[in-house]
Design a protein around this motif. Structure first.
Motif, PDB file in Angstrom:
ATOM      1  N   ALA A  84     -12.330  -0.780   9.000  1.00  0.00           N
ATOM      2  CA  ALA A  84     -12.089  -0.169   7.693  1.00  0.00           C
ATOM      3  C   ALA A  84     -11.417   1.183   7.868  1.00  0.00           C
ATOM      4  O   ALA A  84     -10.499   1.539   7.116  1.00  0.00           O
ATOM      5  N   GLY A  85     -11.856   1.932   8.874  1.00  0.00           N
ATOM      6  CA  GLY A  85     -11.242   3.227   9.163  1.00  0.00           C
ATOM      7  C   GLY A  85      -9.774   3.094   9.520  1.00  0.00           C
ATOM      8  O   GLY A  85      -8.936   3.904   9.085  1.00  0.00           O
ATOM      9  N   ARG A  86      -9.441   2.073  10.295  1.00  0.00           N
ATOM     10  CA  ARG A  86      -8.045   1.841  10.677  1.00  0.00           C
ATOM     11  C   ARG A  86      -7.187   1.548   9.440  1.00  0.00           C
ATOM     12  O   ARG A  86      -6.053   2.035   9.326  1.00  0.00           O
ATOM     13  N   LYS A  87      -7.720   0.734   8.550  1.00  0.00           N
ATOM     14  CA  LYS A  87      -6.966   0.397   7.331  1.00  0.00           C
ATOM     15  C   LYS A  87      -6.730   1.646   6.479  1.00  0.00           C
ATOM     16  O   LYS A  87      -5.646   1.842   5.924  1.00  0.00           O
ATOM     17  N   VAL A  88      -7.752   2.476   6.376  1.00  0.00           N
ATOM     18  CA  VAL A  88      -7.608   3.718   5.622  1.00  0.00           C
ATOM     19  C   VAL A  88      -6.580   4.620   6.293  1.00  0.00           C
ATOM     20  O   VAL A  88      -5.723   5.218   5.623  1.00  0.00           O
ATOM     21  N   ARG A  89      -6.650   4.716   7.612  1.00  0.00           N
ATOM     22  CA  ARG A  89      -5.691   5.553   8.363  1.00  0.00           C
ATOM     23  C   ARG A  89      -4.258   5.098   8.107  1.00  0.00           C
ATOM     24  O   ARG A  89      -3.348   5.921   7.944  1.00  0.00           O
ATOM     25  N   LYS A  90      -4.041   3.799   8.044  1.00  0.00           N
ATOM     26  CA  LYS A  90      -2.716   3.252   7.788  1.00  0.00           C
ATOM     27  C   LYS A  90      -2.224   3.656   6.397  1.00  0.00           C
ATOM     28  O   LYS A  90      -1.078   4.063   6.211  1.00  0.00           O
ATOM     29  N   ILE A  91      -3.118   3.573   5.406  1.00  0.00           N
ATOM     30  CA  ILE A  91      -2.757   3.955   4.033  1.00  0.00           C
ATOM     31  C   ILE A  91      -2.420   5.443   3.970  1.00  0.00           C
ATOM     32  O   ILE A  91      -1.451   5.851   3.321  1.00  0.00           O
ATOM     33  N   LEU A  92      -3.227   6.253   4.635  1.00  0.00           N
ATOM     34  CA  LEU A  92      -2.969   7.695   4.663  1.00  0.00           C
ATOM     35  C   LEU A  92      -1.594   7.993   5.263  1.00  0.00           C
ATOM     36  O   LEU A  92      -0.820   8.792   4.720  1.00  0.00           O
ATOM     37  N   SER A  93      -1.293   7.330   6.371  1.00  0.00           N
ATOM     38  CA  SER A  93      -0.025   7.554   7.050  1.00  0.00           C
ATOM     39  C   SER A  93       1.157   7.120   6.188  1.00  0.00           C
ATOM     40  O   SER A  93       2.167   7.831   6.088  1.00  0.00           O
ATOM     41  N   GLU A  94       1.029   5.964   5.538  1.00  0.00           N
ATOM     42  CA  GLU A  94       2.115   5.437   4.708  1.00  0.00           C
ATOM     43  C   GLU A  94       2.425   6.351   3.530  1.00  0.00           C
ATOM     44  O   GLU A  94       3.566   6.402   3.058  1.00  0.00           O
ATOM     45  N   ASN A  95       1.421   7.057   3.052  1.00  0.00           N
ATOM     46  CA  ASN A  95       1.611   7.934   1.895  1.00  0.00           C
ATOM     47  C   ASN A  95       1.814   9.396   2.262  1.00  0.00           C
ATOM     48  O   ASN A  95       1.995  10.241   1.375  1.00  0.00           O
ATOM     49  N   GLY A  96       1.795   9.698   3.557  1.00  0.00           N
ATOM     50  CA  GLY A  96       1.970  11.077   3.982  1.00  0.00           C
ATOM     51  C   GLY A  96       0.821  11.979   3.581  1.00  0.00           C
ATOM     52  O   GLY A  96       1.008  13.183   3.337  1.00  0.00           O
ATOM     53  N   TRP A  97      -0.393  11.409   3.548  1.00  0.00           N
ATOM     54  CA  TRP A  97      -1.562  12.172   3.128  1.00  0.00           C
ATOM     55  C   TRP A  97      -2.306  12.723   4.342  1.00  0.00           C
ATOM     56  O   TRP A  97      -2.443  12.059   5.369  1.00  0.00           O
ATOM     57  N   ASN A  98      -2.832  13.923   4.174  1.00  0.00           N
ATOM     58  CA  ASN A  98      -3.651  14.572   5.194  1.00  0.00           C
ATOM     59  C   ASN A  98      -5.119  14.465   4.795  1.00  0.00           C
ATOM     60  O   ASN A  98      -5.514  14.935   3.724  1.00  0.00           O
ATOM     61  N   LEU A  99      -5.917  13.833   5.646  1.00  0.00           N
ATOM     62  CA  LEU A  99      -7.335  13.649   5.326  1.00  0.00           C
ATOM     63  C   LEU A  99      -8.109  14.924   5.627  1.00  0.00           C
ATOM     64  O   LEU A  99      -8.343  15.269   6.779  1.00  0.00           O
ATOM     65  N   LYS A 100      -8.512  15.623   4.568  1.00  0.00           N
ATOM     66  CA  LYS A 100      -9.266  16.871   4.717  1.00  0.00           C
ATOM     67  C   LYS A 100     -10.757  16.626   4.939  1.00  0.00           C
ATOM     68  O   LYS A 100     -11.421  17.399   5.632  1.00  0.00           O
TER      69      LYS A 100
END
Length: 280
Positions: free
Chosen positions: A29-45
C-alpha cells in the motif's frame, strides 16, 4: 474477516505539500501511495494515523523510510503504532502465537509523534472518536471534509461480519451520537462509502450494537462460560472460527460483557473455578 482495507485520505496543505490520513495495510500500500505522490509531484510532509490498527498504519514504515515524513498519532494509539506487537498481544490477552503475528494484526514499527507536536498541521481539526479503539481520532479539513476512521461500518460489512470490532461499547455509542449530530460538506468513513448524509448509516451501526447486546442477554438466560457463549454467537451469526476471528470477535464480546455487567444487565459468578455469565 480475511483482510481489512481502509480508505487513505490525502490533504493538500499547499500546491506541493500533502499529508496522508492513514497509510493502508502494508508495504505494498505504501508503494502505491508513493507512486501516486511521485506522479503528482507531491511532497509527503506527514502521515496522520487515526488509530493504530494494522490496516491503518501498515504503510507507515515504508513511506517514512522513503520520504522522511513525520507520523502523528494520539495517546495510546501512538504507543501501539510505535510498538505494534501491542495490538495482537492486547487482542489475544497474552503473547500472540505465530498465527497472530502477521501483517493483518501486526504492522511494522514506525517512529511516531504525538498530535501535539509543533509540526502537526494546525489548520486540521482533531475529533476524538473513541470506542472502536482506545484514542481513535477523526480529522476535519479546512474545506469541511470529515474523515471518520472506523467509527462506522457499511451496511454490507455489518451484514457479512455481524460483530464488528469495538473496544469500549459505551464510548462507541457516545461517538455515534456525536457523529450523528455533525454537519460537514462530506464524510469519509474508512470502511464505508463517502457520503454527505451520515445519519442513516450511524443508526444502522447503533441498532447493530443493541441487537447484539439483546442476543447475548438472551443466550445467557442459561448460565455459561465465555467460550460457550462465543461458540453460540458464531453459530447464531453464521461465522467461521479462525485465529483472527477468535481474537477480534472474542475481544469485542468481552467488551459487550463488561458493558452489560456495568449496566446491571448480566451477572458474573465464579463457580468451580470457572467464570460463569448469566442474564439477570
Amino acid at each position: 474477516m480475511a483482510q481489512r482495507f481502509c480508505s487513505i485520505g490525502i490533504y493538500k496543505s499547499n500546491d506541493t505539500d500533502v499529508y496522508l490520513i492513514d497509510s493502508g495495510n502494508d508495504k505494498d500500500a505504501g508503494r502505491k501511495v508513493r507512486k501516486i505522490l511521485s506522479e503528482n509531484g507531491w511532497n509527503l510532509k506527514g502521515i496522520i494515523n487515526t488509530h493504530s490498527n494494522a490496516d491503518h498504519i501498515g504503510g507507515n514504515k515504508y513511506l517514512q523510510q522513503q520520504t522522511g515524513c513525520k507520523i502523528f498519532a494520539d495517546g495510546i494509539e501512538a504507543a501501539f503504532t510505535k510498538y505494534p506487537l501491542l495490538e495482537p498481544s492486547f487482542l489475544y490477552g497474552g503473547y500472540p502465537c505465530k498465527d497472530l503475528r502477521h501483517k493483518f494484526l501486526l504492522a511494522s514499527e514506525s517512529d511516531v509523534n504525538e498530535i501535539t507536536d509543533s509540526d502537526f498541521p494546525k489548520e486540521l481539526e482533531v475529533i476524538p472518536l473513541h470506542g472502536h479503539f482506545f484514542d481513535m481520532i477523526g480529522i476535519r479539513t479546512p474545506d469541511d471534509v470529515v474523515f471518520l476512521a472506523d467509527c462506522i461500518s457499511s451496511e454490507s460489512t455489518l451484514d457479512k461480519y455481524q460483530i464488528t470490532f469495538i473496544y469500549d461499547i459505551a464510548e462507541y455509542l457516545n461517538t455515534l451520537d456525536k457523529v450523528e449530530s455533525m454537519e460537514a460538506a462530506m464524510f469519509v468513513p474508512a470502511h464505508s462509502d463517502v457520503t454527505r448524509d451520515i445519519t442513516g448509516i450511524v443508526q444502522l451501526n447503533r441498532q447493530k450494537v443493541f441487537d447484539i447486546s439483546k442476543d447475548i442477554q438472551s443466550i445467557l438466560k442459561t448460565p455459561m462460560c465465555f467460550e460457550e457463549l462465543l461458540k453460540l454467537l458464531f453459530d447464531e451469526y453464521g461465522l467461521v472460527m479462525n485465529f483472527e476471528q477468535y481474537v477480534l470477535v472474542g475481544s469485542t464480546v468481552r467488551s459487550y460483557l463488561a458493558w452489560l455487567k456495568d449496566n446491571d444487565k448480566i451477572r458474573a459468578v465464579f463457580t468451580d473455578n470457572q467464570l460463569m455469565w448469566s442474564s439477570l
